[in-house]
Design a protein around this motif. Structure first.
Motif, short mmCIF file in Angstrom:
data_model
loop_
_atom_site.label_atom_id
_atom_site.label_comp_id
_atom_site.label_asym_id
_atom_site.label_seq_id
_atom_site.Cartn_x
_atom_site.Cartn_y
_atom_site.Cartn_z
N LYS A 27 0.75 -1.18 -0.12
CA LYS A 27 -0.07 -0.03 -0.07
C LYS A 27 0.89 1.28 0.01
CE LYS A 27 -3.87 2.25 2.72
NZ LYS A 27 -4.81 1.97 3.65
N TYR A 28 1.83 1.30 0.86
CA TYR A 28 2.75 2.49 0.81
C TYR A 28 4.12 2.54 0.11
CZ TYR A 28 -0.62 3.32 4.68
OH TYR A 28 -1.67 3.53 5.09
N ASP A 29 4.57 1.10 -0.63
CA ASP A 29 5.34 1.26 -1.67
C ASP A 29 6.85 1.38 -0.83
OD1 ASP A 29 3.97 0.86 -4.05
OD2 ASP A 29 4.06 3.23 -4.20
N VAL A 30 6.66 0.56 0.12
CA VAL A 30 8.07 0.53 1.09
C VAL A 30 8.16 -1.05 1.14
CG1 VAL A 30 7.76 2.57 2.07
CG2 VAL A 30 6.91 0.65 3.25
N SER A 31 9.37 -1.38 1.72
CA SER A 31 9.47 -2.77 2.20
C SER A 31 8.91 -3.33 3.32
CB SER A 31 11.20 -2.99 2.43
OG SER A 31 11.69 -2.53 3.39
N VAL A 32 8.79 -4.67 3.39
CA VAL A 32 8.34 -5.24 4.73
C VAL A 32 9.16 -4.80 5.94
CG1 VAL A 32 7.86 -7.40 5.82
CG2 VAL A 32 7.18 -7.01 3.33
N ARG A 33 10.42 -4.94 5.76
CA ARG A 33 11.31 -4.57 6.74
C ARG A 33 10.97 -3.11 7.42
NH1 ARG A 33 18.00 -4.85 6.37
NH2 ARG A 33 18.51 -4.33 8.55
N SER A 34 10.50 -2.10 6.56
CA SER A 34 10.33 -0.75 6.76
C SER A 34 9.23 -0.75 7.66
CB SER A 34 10.43 0.14 5.61
OG SER A 34 11.58 0.29 4.83
N ILE A 35 8.10 -1.58 7.10
CA ILE A 35 7.06 -1.49 7.75
C ILE A 35 7.03 -2.02 9.37
CG2 ILE A 35 4.79 -2.85 7.94
CD1 ILE A 35 4.75 -0.56 6.05
N TYR A 36 7.86 -3.13 9.75
CA TYR A 36 8.43 -3.47 11.02
C TYR A 36 8.96 -2.33 11.75
CZ TYR A 36 6.40 -8.34 10.14
OH TYR A 36 5.78 -9.37 9.89
N ARG A 37 9.74 -1.57 11.07
CA ARG A 37 10.74 -0.44 11.66
C ARG A 37 9.72 0.47 12.21
NH1 ARG A 37 13.99 0.24 7.92
NH2 ARG A 37 13.07 2.37 7.40
N TYR A 38 8.57 0.61 11.41
CA TYR A 38 7.75 1.81 11.59
C TYR A 38 6.85 1.42 12.76
CZ TYR A 38 8.77 4.04 7.00
OH TYR A 38 9.66 4.47 6.07
N ILE A 39 6.48 -0.13 12.77
CA ILE A 39 5.56 -0.39 13.98
C ILE A 39 6.25 -0.36 15.11
CG2 ILE A 39 4.52 -2.51 14.73
CD1 ILE A 39 2.97 -1.16 12.37
N ASP A 40 7.85 -0.73 15.08
CA ASP A 40 8.34 -0.75 16.35
C ASP A 40 8.47 0.83 17.03
OD1 ASP A 40 8.98 -3.34 16.49
OD2 ASP A 40 11.03 -3.15 15.35
N GLU A 41 8.50 1.85 15.93
CA GLU A 41 8.50 3.25 16.60
C GLU A 41 7.14 3.44 17.16
OE1 GLU A 41 10.22 6.10 14.08
OE2 GLU A 41 11.72 4.67 13.03
N MET A 42 6.24 3.14 16.39
CA MET A 42 4.93 3.30 16.84
C MET A 42 4.67 2.70 18.41
SD MET A 42 2.87 3.02 13.15
CE MET A 42 1.21 3.22 13.86
N SER A 43 4.75 1.59 18.69
CA SER A 43 4.89 0.84 19.73
C SER A 43 5.47 1.63 20.87
CB SER A 43 5.43 -0.40 19.73
OG SER A 43 4.45 -1.31 18.79
N LEU A 44 6.98 2.08 20.55
CA LEU A 44 7.52 2.96 21.72
C LEU A 44 6.96 4.19 21.69
CD1 LEU A 44 11.18 2.26 20.08
CD2 LEU A 44 10.17 1.48 22.35
N ALA A 45 5.97 4.52 20.82
CA ALA A 45 5.22 5.94 21.22
C ALA A 45 4.10 5.68 22.07
CB ALA A 45 4.88 6.52 19.96
N GLY A 46 3.64 4.36 22.22
CA GLY A 46 2.57 4.01 23.27
C GLY A 46 1.47 3.46 22.39
N ILE A 47 1.55 3.38 21.15
CA ILE A 47 0.43 2.70 20.64
C ILE A 47 0.31 1.10 20.58
CG2 ILE A 47 -0.87 2.61 18.26
CD1 ILE A 47 0.76 5.20 17.49
N PRO A 48 -0.73 0.65 21.05
CA PRO A 48 -0.78 -0.75 21.39
C PRO A 48 -0.98 -1.58 20.24
CG PRO A 48 -2.98 0.39 22.03
CD PRO A 48 -2.15 1.27 21.55
N ILE A 49 0.30 -1.94 19.75
CA ILE A 49 0.28 -2.67 18.33
C ILE A 49 0.77 -3.80 18.74
CG2 ILE A 49 1.07 -2.86 16.01
CD1 ILE A 49 0.94 0.10 15.74
#
Length: 307
Positions: A27-49
């Motif tokens: 959907k966002y034209d990035v790698s799966v690895r980048s998606i997991y990196r973004y998810i990690d940052e969102m989790s650190l920001a307090g979003i329950p993922i």
């Protein structure tokens, strides 16, 4: 771009609650690895993922999670909901509908009064089309999501009618007109197809691999150069002024010594002569002479048809 993608991931999760990393990457034209990196940052920001591996795995967000209070103002909520409703009116996308419902629920939880909401409507269909145009948009949007090849009956700008198979990648809304950006198997190249010129379409039961592309790849200025453009000057009567301002834009109409004029660059397509004639005698072509002659000749044909 990074934070735009992260916000997009958040709203996707709020709408679906469960999605795969591969789906987000596509959907966002990035790698799966980048998606997991973004998810990690969102989790650190307090979003329950949560992330689960395996066949039934994916990326999850807690059903109890809502956007933080005060994240958006009342006006921002209203504008966002209005815009999403306007697009949903055309596409009838269930995921978009879900996102609208969640935003609306968030508004209620923050006790905002949106009684003034609902001040935006997009309707690109023709008069009296009984929602057929919206159905075409929905079919195209579904084909894009499912990566389905469509067989379309299409009439091009020159009036040639063809049957062709296309692989739709993106819906484009430009200058009040809907287009679909698709790979044309007949031309073996990507093209912009005007949705209004598609007479019919049907899935042929084939899927395709989505091709990565950027905004720069889409010919959004497809009529601003070459033989498809004409530089024109018009003289406009006071009675025809509202028509001219609506069509050409108020910024392109000027007054001089009690008369009105417009110097504009227009797409020289099959509708140009008819548009000029529809304005009546109060809309005169001053230049180029070739355009003036074309309008004159077409007017003569109309007169002869009534003899």
């Amino acid at each position: 771009m990074k934070y735009q993608i992260m916000i997009g991931i958040l709203f996707t999760l709020l709408a679906k609650r469960h999605v795969s990393a591969g789906e987000l990457a596509g959907k966002y034209d990035v790698s799966v690895r980048s998606i997991y990196r973004y998810i990690d940052e969102m989790s650190l920001a307090g979003i329950p993922i949560d992330v689960a591996r395996g066949a039934r795995g994916g990326i999850f967000i807690s059903d109890a999670y809502k956007l933080p209070k005060g994240m958006m103002t009342k006006e921002e909520y209203a504008q966002a909901i209005d815009a999403m409703l306007a697009v949903h009116e055309q596409l009838k996308n269930p995921v978009l509908r879900s996102a609208i419902d969640k935003l609306t629920a968030q508004v209620k939880s923050e006790k905002f009064d949106l009684s003034l909401s609902g001040n935006l409507l997009v309707d690109s269909g023709t008069w009296g089309d009984e929602r057929k145009f919206s159905e075409k948009l929905s079919t195209l949007e579904r084909a894009i999501q499912m990566q389905e090849t469509l067989s379309i009956d299409y009439t091009d700008r020159g009036g040639e009618r063809t049957k062709r198979n296309i692989q739709p990648h993106l819906l484009v809304y430009k200058q009040n007109i809907w287009y679909v950006y698709a790979y044309c198997k007949m031309r073996e190249a990507f093209r912009l197809f005007k949705v209004g010129r598609i007479r019919s379409m049907v899935s042929i039961g084939e899927t395709f691999e989505r091709v990565a592309f950027s905004r720069e790849d889409i010919p959004l200025s497809f009529w601003t150069s070459g033989d498809h453009v004409i530089e024109a000057r018009f003289e406009i009567s006071a009675e025809t002024l509202p028509f001219a301002e609506e069509w050409l834009g108020v910024e392109n109409v000027r007054e001089k010594e009690g008369k009105f004029y417009a110097d504009v660059r227009l797409p020289d397509d099959e509708s140009l002569i008819g548009k000029i004639l529809s304005a009546g005698s109060g809309f005169k072509v001053l230049s180029p002479e070739s355009l003036s002659k074309r309008v004159f000749n077409e007017a003569q044909k109309i007169i002869k048809s009534y003899d």
